[in-house]
Design a protein around this motif. Sequence first.
Motif, short mmCIF file in Angstrom:
data_model
loop_
_atom_site.label_atom_id
_atom_site.label_comp_id
_atom_site.label_asym_id
_atom_site.label_seq_id
_atom_site.Cartn_x
_atom_site.Cartn_y
_atom_site.Cartn_z
N LEU A 36 0.83 -1.20 0.00
CA LEU A 36 0.00 0.00 0.00
C LEU A 36 0.87 1.25 0.00
CD1 LEU A 36 -2.83 1.38 0.39
CD2 LEU A 36 -2.38 1.24 2.83
N VAL A 37 1.89 1.24 0.84
CA VAL A 37 2.78 2.41 0.92
C VAL A 37 3.56 2.59 -0.38
CG1 VAL A 37 4.80 3.35 2.10
CG2 VAL A 37 2.97 2.33 3.42
N ASP A 38 4.21 1.50 -0.84
CA ASP A 38 5.08 1.60 -2.02
C ASP A 38 4.30 1.88 -3.30
OD1 ASP A 38 7.26 1.07 -0.43
OD2 ASP A 38 7.29 -1.08 -0.88
N ASP A 39 3.15 1.24 -3.46
CA ASP A 39 2.45 1.29 -4.74
C ASP A 39 1.34 2.33 -4.82
OD1 ASP A 39 4.08 -0.83 -5.46
OD2 ASP A 39 2.64 -2.33 -4.80
N VAL A 40 0.83 2.79 -3.67
CA VAL A 40 -0.29 3.73 -3.71
C VAL A 40 0.07 5.07 -3.07
CG1 VAL A 40 -2.68 4.10 -2.98
CG2 VAL A 40 -1.95 1.82 -3.67
N ILE A 41 0.51 5.03 -1.83
CA ILE A 41 0.69 6.28 -1.08
C ILE A 41 1.92 7.05 -1.52
CG2 ILE A 41 1.09 7.22 1.23
CD1 ILE A 41 -0.77 5.01 2.26
N MET A 42 3.08 6.37 -1.64
CA MET A 42 4.29 7.09 -1.99
C MET A 42 4.23 7.73 -3.38
SD MET A 42 5.96 7.30 0.68
CE MET A 42 7.45 8.06 0.14
N PRO A 43 3.64 7.09 -4.40
CA PRO A 43 3.50 7.81 -5.67
C PRO A 43 2.64 9.08 -5.55
CG PRO A 43 3.25 5.47 -6.04
CD PRO A 43 3.29 5.68 -4.56
N ILE A 44 1.59 9.02 -4.72
CA ILE A 44 0.76 10.21 -4.52
C ILE A 44 1.57 11.30 -3.82
CG2 ILE A 44 -1.25 11.11 -3.30
CD1 ILE A 44 -2.57 8.34 -3.76
N MET A 47 3.86 12.83 -6.31
CA MET A 47 3.21 13.79 -7.21
C MET A 47 3.00 15.12 -6.49
SD MET A 47 0.45 11.66 -9.55
CE MET A 47 -0.72 11.58 -8.25
N ILE A 48 2.61 15.06 -5.22
CA ILE A 48 2.38 16.29 -4.45
C ILE A 48 3.68 17.07 -4.28
CG2 ILE A 48 1.75 17.17 -2.16
CD1 ILE A 48 -0.29 14.86 -2.00
N THR A 49 4.77 16.35 -4.08
CA THR A 49 6.05 17.02 -3.87
C THR A 49 6.81 17.27 -5.17
OG1 THR A 49 7.15 14.90 -3.49
CG2 THR A 49 6.32 16.09 -1.54
N PHE A 54 11.44 9.41 -2.98
CA PHE A 54 12.14 9.44 -1.71
C PHE A 54 13.28 8.43 -1.63
CE2 PHE A 54 8.25 11.55 -0.28
CZ PHE A 54 8.79 12.63 0.38
N THR A 55 13.09 7.26 -2.22
CA THR A 55 14.12 6.23 -2.10
C THR A 55 15.40 6.61 -2.82
OG1 THR A 55 13.18 5.04 -3.99
CG2 THR A 55 12.47 4.36 -1.80
N GLY A 56 15.32 7.53 -3.75
CA GLY A 56 16.51 7.96 -4.48
C GLY A 56 17.25 9.11 -3.81
N LEU A 57 16.70 9.65 -2.76
CA LEU A 57 17.35 10.77 -2.08
C LEU A 57 18.58 10.29 -1.32
CD1 LEU A 57 14.26 12.66 -0.61
CD2 LEU A 57 15.56 13.23 -2.66
N LYS A 58 19.69 10.96 -1.54
CA LYS A 58 20.90 10.60 -0.81
C LYS A 58 21.86 11.78 -0.80
CE LYS A 58 23.03 8.37 -4.80
NZ LYS A 58 23.62 7.15 -5.28
N ALA A 59 22.72 11.76 0.18
CA ALA A 59 23.76 12.77 0.29
C ALA A 59 25.10 12.05 0.22
CB ALA A 59 23.63 13.53 1.60
#
Length: 128
Positions: A36-44, A47-49, A54-59
């Motif tokens: 639910l998180v990976d396939d539905v919520i995180m894509p939404i 899109m909002i952001t 998020f998984t690609g964010l790194k320093a």
Amino acid sequence: MSIVKEFKAFAMRGNVVDMAVGVIIGGAFGKIVSSLVDDVIMPIIGMITGGIDFTGLKATIGESSITYGNFIQNVVDFLIIAFCIFMMIKGLNKLSKKKEEEKPAEPPTPSKEEILLTEIRDLLKENK
């Protein structure tokens, strides 16, 4: 008692079996919530952001990289899983309250005075 018999007695106790069932169901429930998180919520949220994954964010610091995007993803996963478990337990508690309310209330046990008065009444009835 042999080790095998002791282990069998331990493993067949209700609490152990209930815990095993809970762990198995919890694992399956975790997979559902992760999907639910990976396939539905995180894509939404992406899109909002503005399409940020998020998984690609790194320093990068020197030769090492800090993947804080995975941390954000895991925090969101945890919050959603915790909320889902909270709602499930809340629903189960509501059901168990209804079952308790449906049970007829047992008459209160009579006090010592009531028992004594009942005995006196019965004796008076016998003497008539």
